[in-house]
Design an enzyme around this catalytic site. Structure first.
Site, short mmCIF file in Angstrom:
data_model
loop_
_atom_site.label_atom_id
_atom_site.label_comp_id
_atom_site.label_asym_id
_atom_site.label_seq_id
_atom_site.Cartn_x
_atom_site.Cartn_y
_atom_site.Cartn_z
N ASP A 31 -11.61 -28.57 -12.51
CA ASP A 31 -10.33 -28.40 -11.77
C ASP A 31 -9.83 -29.74 -11.32
O ASP A 31 -10.71 -30.67 -11.03
CB ASP A 31 -10.71 -27.57 -10.44
N THR A 35 -4.28 -27.30 -6.37
CA THR A 35 -4.18 -26.35 -5.54
C THR A 35 -5.62 -25.79 -4.81
O THR A 35 -5.74 -25.07 -3.90
CB THR A 35 -3.32 -25.28 -5.97
N ALA A 73 -7.00 -21.82 -14.69
CA ALA A 73 -6.17 -23.05 -14.20
C ALA A 73 -4.60 -22.70 -14.78
O ALA A 73 -4.50 -22.46 -15.82
CB ALA A 73 -6.74 -24.12 -14.81
N SER A 116 -1.20 -12.27 -16.76
CA SER A 116 -0.27 -11.93 -15.65
C SER A 116 0.52 -10.73 -15.99
O SER A 116 1.14 -10.75 -17.05
CB SER A 116 0.55 -12.96 -14.92
N TYR A 140 7.17 -19.16 -15.80
CA TYR A 140 5.87 -18.68 -15.77
C TYR A 140 5.41 -17.61 -16.59
O TYR A 140 4.19 -17.59 -17.26
CB TYR A 140 5.41 -18.57 -14.06
N ASN A 169 -0.99 -8.78 -9.10
CA ASN A 169 -1.08 -9.09 -7.57
C ASN A 169 -2.30 -9.19 -6.80
O ASN A 169 -3.03 -8.24 -6.22
CB ASN A 169 -0.08 -8.08 -7.00
N ARG A 208 4.31 -3.16 -5.39
CA ARG A 208 3.25 -4.05 -6.29
C ARG A 208 1.90 -3.33 -6.26
O ARG A 208 1.68 -2.57 -5.12
CB ARG A 208 3.17 -5.47 -5.47
#
Length: 300
Positions: A31, A35, A73, A116, A140, A169, A208
């Site tokens: 990492d 973040t 990541a 995603s 993204y 989500n 969502r």
């Protein structure tokens, strides 16, 4: 298994590391801590601070004798990627390619990629199946789709087993309460703690499919250990139900204020049949139940 968790200091990654160690696996975390948080890293895991976009040779040497790579990541979130597409591409596309090449060089057996639901954009089919027409609405989202396609291509060309998981989500323990990577639940919680009204984008009727992080962790482990997959398959990892932002605000309970909308789908809702049938996975946690515990822990 000898496991590498890339992004293992982050929200989802650190929860995955804890579960793997609890199950007796040996874990290495990579990492860059941009973040992720050092305090999230399990003390029983080995740790290397490195950036997947710029440290290819170091990573290639590091992952010798790794069985499974979990790639979590990323520079995440839709709106920041619109504002800074080049930096996002460097990490989300080039970083993923670096990892795949390093895995091939080291004969890693399996690569589990965190994708995603944003690849669907405004999905034309609800609930949304994996073969629904894709319409990325941000850099993204497009970068996640490219990552999936690289996984499939590497399975076809280089005989490495790959699996992509499309998250819907994710919420849960260690979710951020601040910063560009904070999700709507974390923002609402922080605003409530600060005595501020919760800011709702647009009319708040956007829905969502909220998915618990523990369920996402279980999906990753099943994707890593299922012997019948590994040819670039894609699975929706979503709860299979959804709630509006207004409903979420009602669950947290507090004053709200409506602000300008952003570029986002009107509704997400996973068809998780494929994951249930092939991975033998199913979500176990409902947001309505978890959020009561969350509020109590935060004191709101």
């Amino acid at each position: 298994m000898n496991c590498l968790v890339v992004g293992g200091a982050g929200f989802i990654g650190s929860n995955l590391v804890d579960k793997l160690i609890d199950e007796g696996h040996k874990v290495l975390v990579i990492d860059n801590l941009s973040t992720g948080k050092r305090e999230n890293i399990n003390e029983e895991a080995d740790f290397i601070e490195a950036d997947i976009a710029n440290a290819w040779e170091e990573i290639r040497i590091t992952i010798d004798k790794i069985d499974v790579v979990f790639h979590l990541a990323a520079m995440a979130r839709v709106q920041p990627s619109i504002e800074n597409p080049l930096a996002f591409n460097q990490v989300n596309v080039n970083g993923t390619l670096n990892l795949l090449q390093a895995c091939v060089d080291n004969k890693v057996k399996r690569f589990v990629f965190s994708s995603s639901s944003s690849v669907y954009g405004d999905a034309k089919e609800l609930p949304t199946k994996e073969n629904t027409e894709l319409n990325p609405m941000s850099p993204y989202a497009l970068q996640k789709l490219i990552g999936e396609q690289y996984c499939k291509l590497f399975s076809d060309l280089y005989d490495i087993e790959t699996v992509s998981l499309r998250y819907f989500n994710v919420y849960g323990e260690r979710q951020s309460l601040e910063g560009a990577y904070c999700l709507v639940m974390g923002k609402f919680a922080q605003q409530k703690l600060n005595g501020e009204p919760m800011t709702i984008r647009g009319d708040g009727e956007q829905k969502r499919d909220f998915t618990y992080v523990g369920d996402v962790v279980d999906a990753n482990i099943k994707a890593a250990t299922n012997e019948n997959i590994g040819k670039g398959e894609i699975f929706n990892i979503g709860n299979g139900d959804n709630h509006s932002v207004n409903q979420l605000a009602d669950m947290i309970d507090g004053d709200t204020v409506n602000v300008d909308p952003v570029v986002e789908p009107k509704e997400t809702l996973a068809d998780n049949t494929k994951a249930k049938e092939i991975l033998d996975w199913k979500p176990k946690t409902k947001i309505e139940t978890w959020i009561k515990k969350y509020k109590k822990e935060l004191g709101i």
